[in-house]
Write a protein that holds these residues in place. Sequence first.
Motif, PDB file in Angstrom:
ATOM      1  N   PRO A  51      -9.343 -46.942 -26.724  1.00 33.22           N
ATOM      2  CA  PRO A  51     -10.213 -44.774 -26.458  1.00 33.22           C
ATOM      3  C   PRO A  51     -11.846 -45.708 -25.809  1.00 33.22           C
ATOM      4  O   PRO A  51     -11.835 -47.078 -26.034  1.00 33.22           O
ATOM      5  N   ASP A  52     -11.869 -45.157 -24.736  1.00 30.86           N
ATOM      6  CA  ASP A  52     -13.528 -45.892 -23.764  1.00 30.86           C
ATOM      7  C   ASP A  52     -14.609 -44.872 -24.130  1.00 30.86           C
ATOM      8  O   ASP A  52     -14.944 -43.936 -23.557  1.00 30.86           O
ATOM      9  N   TYR A  53     -14.634 -44.991 -25.560  1.00 29.16           N
ATOM     10  CA  TYR A  53     -16.346 -43.811 -25.979  1.00 29.16           C
ATOM     11  C   TYR A  53     -17.188 -43.762 -25.900  1.00 29.16           C
ATOM     12  O   TYR A  53     -17.631 -44.597 -24.926  1.00 29.16           O
ATOM     13  N   ARG A  54     -17.542 -42.504 -24.902  1.00 32.87           N
ATOM     14  CA  ARG A  54     -19.273 -42.706 -23.980  1.00 32.87           C
ATOM     15  C   ARG A  54     -20.131 -40.895 -24.285  1.00 32.87           C
ATOM     16  O   ARG A  54     -19.300 -40.322 -25.120  1.00 32.87           O
ATOM     17  N   ILE A  55     -21.395 -41.218 -24.228  1.00 33.42           N
ATOM     18  CA  ILE A  55     -22.201 -39.947 -24.779  1.00 33.42           C
ATOM     19  C   ILE A  55     -21.888 -38.923 -23.551  1.00 33.42           C
ATOM     20  O   ILE A  55     -22.219 -39.637 -22.784  1.00 33.42           O
ATOM     21  N   GLN A  56     -21.176 -37.901 -23.291  1.00 38.60           N
ATOM     22  CA  GLN A  56     -21.290 -37.512 -22.395  1.00 38.60           C
ATOM     23  C   GLN A  56     -21.914 -36.008 -22.373  1.00 38.60           C
ATOM     24  O   GLN A  56     -22.575 -35.343 -23.626  1.00 38.60           O
ATOM     25  N   ILE A  57     -23.053 -35.377 -20.921  1.00 36.98           N
ATOM     26  CA  ILE A  57     -23.600 -34.790 -20.417  1.00 36.98           C
ATOM     27  C   ILE A  57     -23.191 -33.299 -20.421  1.00 36.98           C
ATOM     28  O   ILE A  57     -22.565 -33.661 -18.972  1.00 36.98           O
ATOM     29  N   PRO A 113     -42.019 -30.402 -31.575  1.00 36.42           N
ATOM     30  CA  PRO A 113     -43.190 -30.519 -32.431  1.00 36.42           C
ATOM     31  C   PRO A 113     -42.274 -32.157 -33.147  1.00 36.42           C
ATOM     32  O   PRO A 113     -43.625 -32.592 -33.560  1.00 36.42           O
ATOM     33  N   SER A 114     -41.104 -32.597 -33.471  1.00 35.98           N
ATOM     34  CA  SER A 114     -41.081 -34.073 -34.284  1.00 35.98           C
ATOM     35  C   SER A 114     -39.860 -33.990 -33.118  1.00 35.98           C
ATOM     36  O   SER A 114     -39.106 -32.836 -32.115  1.00 35.98           O
ATOM     37  N   SER A 115     -39.021 -35.243 -33.169  1.00 36.94           N
ATOM     38  CA  SER A 115     -37.463 -35.337 -32.204  1.00 36.94           C
ATOM     39  C   SER A 115     -36.470 -35.011 -32.920  1.00 36.94           C
ATOM     40  O   SER A 115     -36.579 -34.799 -34.206  1.00 36.94           O
ATOM     41  N   LYS A 116     -35.498 -34.893 -33.029  1.00 37.35           N
ATOM     42  CA  LYS A 116     -34.052 -34.484 -33.585  1.00 37.35           C
ATOM     43  C   LYS A 116     -33.272 -35.369 -33.864  1.00 37.35           C
ATOM     44  O   LYS A 116     -33.011 -36.470 -32.265  1.00 37.35           O
ATOM     45  N   GLU A 117     -32.386 -35.627 -34.563  1.00 36.37           N
ATOM     46  CA  GLU A 117     -31.256 -36.600 -34.875  1.00 36.37           C
ATOM     47  C   GLU A 117     -29.929 -35.570 -34.855  1.00 36.37           C
ATOM     48  O   GLU A 117     -29.749 -34.488 -35.751  1.00 36.37           O
ATOM     49  N   ALA A 118     -28.448 -36.166 -33.888  1.00 34.18           N
ATOM     50  CA  ALA A 118     -27.525 -35.386 -33.991  1.00 34.18           C
ATOM     51  C   ALA A 118     -26.944 -36.419 -34.074  1.00 34.18           C
ATOM     52  O   ALA A 118     -27.058 -38.214 -33.245  1.00 34.18           O
ATOM     53  N   TYR A 119     -25.619 -36.370 -34.480  1.00 35.57           N
ATOM     54  CA  TYR A 119     -24.252 -37.058 -34.972  1.00 35.57           C
ATOM     55  C   TYR A 119     -23.242 -36.541 -34.010  1.00 35.57           C
ATOM     56  O   TYR A 119     -22.687 -34.983 -34.862  1.00 35.57           O
ATOM     57  N   LEU A 120     -22.981 -37.239 -33.464  1.00 37.27           N
ATOM     58  CA  LEU A 120     -21.804 -36.871 -32.291  1.00 37.27           C
ATOM     59  C   LEU A 120     -20.155 -37.054 -33.214  1.00 37.27           C
ATOM     60  O   LEU A 120     -20.421 -38.179 -33.638  1.00 37.27           O
ATOM     61  N   TYR A 121     -19.045 -36.655 -32.664  1.00 39.90           N
ATOM     62  CA  TYR A 121     -18.260 -37.090 -32.874  1.00 39.90           C
ATOM     63  C   TYR A 121     -16.681 -36.496 -32.138  1.00 39.90           C
ATOM     64  O   TYR A 121     -16.900 -35.272 -31.902  1.00 39.90           O
ATOM     65  N   PRO A 122     -15.961 -36.675 -31.936  1.00 41.44           N
ATOM     66  CA  PRO A 122     -15.039 -36.268 -30.861  1.00 41.44           C
ATOM     67  C   PRO A 122     -14.233 -34.700 -31.189  1.00 41.44           C
ATOM     68  O   PRO A 122     -14.082 -34.888 -32.663  1.00 41.44           O
ATOM     69  N   GLY A 123     -13.794 -33.962 -29.966  1.00 40.86           N
ATOM     70  CA  GLY A 123     -13.157 -33.416 -30.754  1.00 40.86           C
ATOM     71  C   GLY A 123     -13.699 -32.162 -32.021  1.00 40.86           C
ATOM     72  O   GLY A 123     -13.324 -31.734 -32.586  1.00 40.86           O
ATOM     73  N   GLY A 124     -15.694 -32.602 -31.690  1.00 45.77           N
ATOM     74  CA  GLY A 124     -16.344 -31.814 -32.437  1.00 45.77           C
ATOM     75  C   GLY A 124     -15.576 -30.287 -32.686  1.00 45.77           C
ATOM     76  O   GLY A 124     -15.569 -29.686 -33.144  1.00 45.77           O
ATOM     77  N   GLY A 125     -15.911 -29.120 -31.304  1.00 46.23           N
ATOM     78  CA  GLY A 125     -15.612 -28.147 -32.065  1.00 46.23           C
ATOM     79  C   GLY A 125     -16.408 -27.681 -32.671  1.00 46.23           C
ATOM     80  O   GLY A 125     -17.661 -27.121 -33.089  1.00 46.23           O
ATOM     81  N   SER A 126     -15.228 -26.371 -33.825  1.00 50.14           N
ATOM     82  CA  SER A 126     -15.726 -25.424 -34.731  1.00 50.14           C
ATOM     83  C   SER A 126     -16.754 -26.541 -35.553  1.00 50.14           C
ATOM     84  O   SER A 126     -17.729 -26.653 -36.536  1.00 50.14           O
ATOM     85  N   LEU A 149     -24.293 -32.257 -25.637  1.00 50.70           N
ATOM     86  CA  LEU A 149     -23.762 -33.376 -26.039  1.00 50.70           C
ATOM     87  C   LEU A 149     -22.887 -33.801 -26.265  1.00 50.70           C
ATOM     88  O   LEU A 149     -22.124 -33.281 -27.660  1.00 50.70           O
ATOM     89  N   ALA A 150     -22.169 -34.881 -26.549  1.00 53.48           N
ATOM     90  CA  ALA A 150     -20.540 -35.448 -26.671  1.00 53.48           C
ATOM     91  C   ALA A 150     -20.589 -36.559 -26.529  1.00 53.48           C
ATOM     92  O   ALA A 150     -20.756 -37.278 -26.253  1.00 53.48           O
ATOM     93  N   LEU A 151     -19.550 -36.459 -27.735  1.00 55.00           N
ATOM     94  CA  LEU A 151     -18.756 -37.894 -27.750  1.00 55.00           C
ATOM     95  C   LEU A 151     -17.500 -38.171 -27.915  1.00 55.00           C
ATOM     96  O   LEU A 151     -16.377 -37.396 -28.541  1.00 55.00           O
ATOM     97  N   GLU A 152     -16.245 -38.448 -26.459  1.00 52.67           N
ATOM     98  CA  GLU A 152     -15.438 -38.070 -26.054  1.00 52.67           C
ATOM     99  C   GLU A 152     -14.774 -39.775 -25.422  1.00 52.67           C
ATOM    100  O   GLU A 152     -16.067 -40.660 -24.517  1.00 52.67           O
ATOM    101  N   SER A 153     -14.014 -39.866 -25.204  1.00 47.87           N
ATOM    102  CA  SER A 153     -12.943 -40.564 -24.280  1.00 47.87           C
ATOM    103  C   SER A 153     -11.972 -40.033 -23.732  1.00 47.87           C
ATOM    104  O   SER A 153     -11.017 -38.923 -24.292  1.00 47.87           O
ATOM    105  N   ILE A 154     -11.844 -40.392 -22.418  1.00 45.39           N
ATOM    106  CA  ILE A 154     -10.931 -39.930 -21.302  1.00 45.39           C
ATOM    107  C   ILE A 154      -9.820 -41.377 -20.961  1.00 45.39           C
ATOM    108  O   ILE A 154      -8.620 -40.619 -20.960  1.00 45.39           O
TER     109      ILE A 154
END
Length: 576
Positions: free
Chosen positions: A228-234, A449-462, A476-481
């Motif tokens: 796997p080559d995980y990347r943050i994808q827009i 008003p402030s920054s947000k924190e997000a947890y991304l993981y592959p196959g997020g979906g529902s 934003l998503a975390l995926e590997s192609i």
Amino acid sequence: MADLNHTTTIPGNHEPNNRGFGASVSLLGVMALAALLAQNLNNWRHSGWTGILGAAAIMLAYLAVFYKPLNRNIDTPFFATSGLLAIALGTALGTFVTQNAPAEVFTQRYGELGSNILRWLQLDDVFHSWWYIGLFVLLSASLLKISLRRKFNMENLGFYLAHLGPIIILAGFWVDYFYGFRGIIQLETGQSTNVARIYEGSTNYIKDSTELAFRLRLDDFEFEKHDPDYRIQIWRNTTEAHAQPVVEGHMPPPASDPEIVASLPLKLDKTHRIYGTDVRFRLKDFYPNFKFDYVYPAVNDTVEARDPGVLLTLKTPLGEGDLQLLSNRPDRNAIADETHLGAWLEFYWDMPEELSQALNGQPDAKWAEVKRVILVGTKKKIYHWNGKEVSSKALETGQYYAFPDKEDIGFTVRYLFPDAAYLKSVPATDGDELLNPVARVEVWDKSWPSSKEAYLYPGGGSRGGLFMIPGTPYFLALESIKDRETKYWKSTLSVLGANDDVLKSREVKVNEPMLHGGYRFYQTDYDPNNPNYSGIGISREPGLYVIYFGFGLLVIGCFLLFYGRHKRNTVPLVGA
């Protein structure tokens, strides 16, 4: 190859040459287009006469419309040179584009749109395409007509051989077309067969089967995907309407098909800006195998025992997991499972009355019916009641304790705490292996008003592994192609004789075939859901040696042609 010595031009005026090349290129281009239309129509209607008659009508229409221009230009050096260049271009395309690959592999490599375009252009099987064969036909006709204008003698031998070579090469292609075939042999590990399923023409439609004079056995099959080559994808949602976030930006993916905008490597604290917005984000942490860990203040002697408890790591044959027992909560202070654990597991902050009686040799009769492992916080001890007497050990963090007569089942004490309110869960990783990757990302905008924190993981979906950017169509998503593509696949094949004796054995990979008995065996198919299955491509190419012979004549002819011309143009030195 074609004789250019008799071509005359007017100095300073190249219009006749340009017009000759222009007409030749146009005739070849229209022929290639007609052949493409004819072949695609034939493949589309492969099961009946409609496609055959339609394809024949297209090619006859080409000959009827362009007969006079062909007759006028075909024996010119411009046409022969253009034909050679066109064939060279087609050969190059057949070298760089993957040939005869399974449909799913071809689509995976070039994408849905790209693979459809390449298939329509017949670039997935260039050397059996009608336009490629058509180029050879026209070139051979051109060379044959040019050759007939030359007187045959030894001086012109190189000229004739150089022009005869492509004609023989074309003959080899036609031998393959009429007497060769392509097919597939489908096997699982340990199986053998002498039956091959035959494709129709250059398509992948099964039309027949044939028996071989030997058996082919699949001894072993292996395939491996890329790491796997995980990347943050827009990603950008292509619709106008956007669902509202459920909790702080996390939501199911859009119902429409989004498009990828950027794919960024995992670099900590590198700031990125989403194009067209003032939104920025950066990766704060990456957890290869995400889990929640627990921490507790190191100094807790002064904390009042309001909600005391113990955090254990419970080990069973099924694996390990964290277990929290709380003394003041009757439903959370014990695990009553004597069958699997060998005893009840209980936790008390203060010494319970029943345990005090047992220590004094007067156990309660009902209480004494069950074997027990009791942890007492104030005493920092573990007591074991085996049904007759009580034994004790010091309760130490980091120490492993096995259950009675269950050496493979036990627990390790992690924290003994007076108040559960101070026990905090924090993100962590269990090793560096990419088993459950999660990225923690900080997202901000100057208007927020402030920054947000997000947890991304592959196959997020529902499950909420995506993060929608509020007020924008981006998320934003975390995926590997890369790991969706196959790194390699190979089969170990054996050719079996009449008595199942091994005549030949070797590994077969993509682009590394095995030759035997005039057949070529190559790796062409696999099933990711069945690690024992392998699809072995088979082809019989009786015209291959004819093609080699034609190339040999072509090389010899070119050598004699240019060597003879060099000798004629050499002037001997005086006195030599």
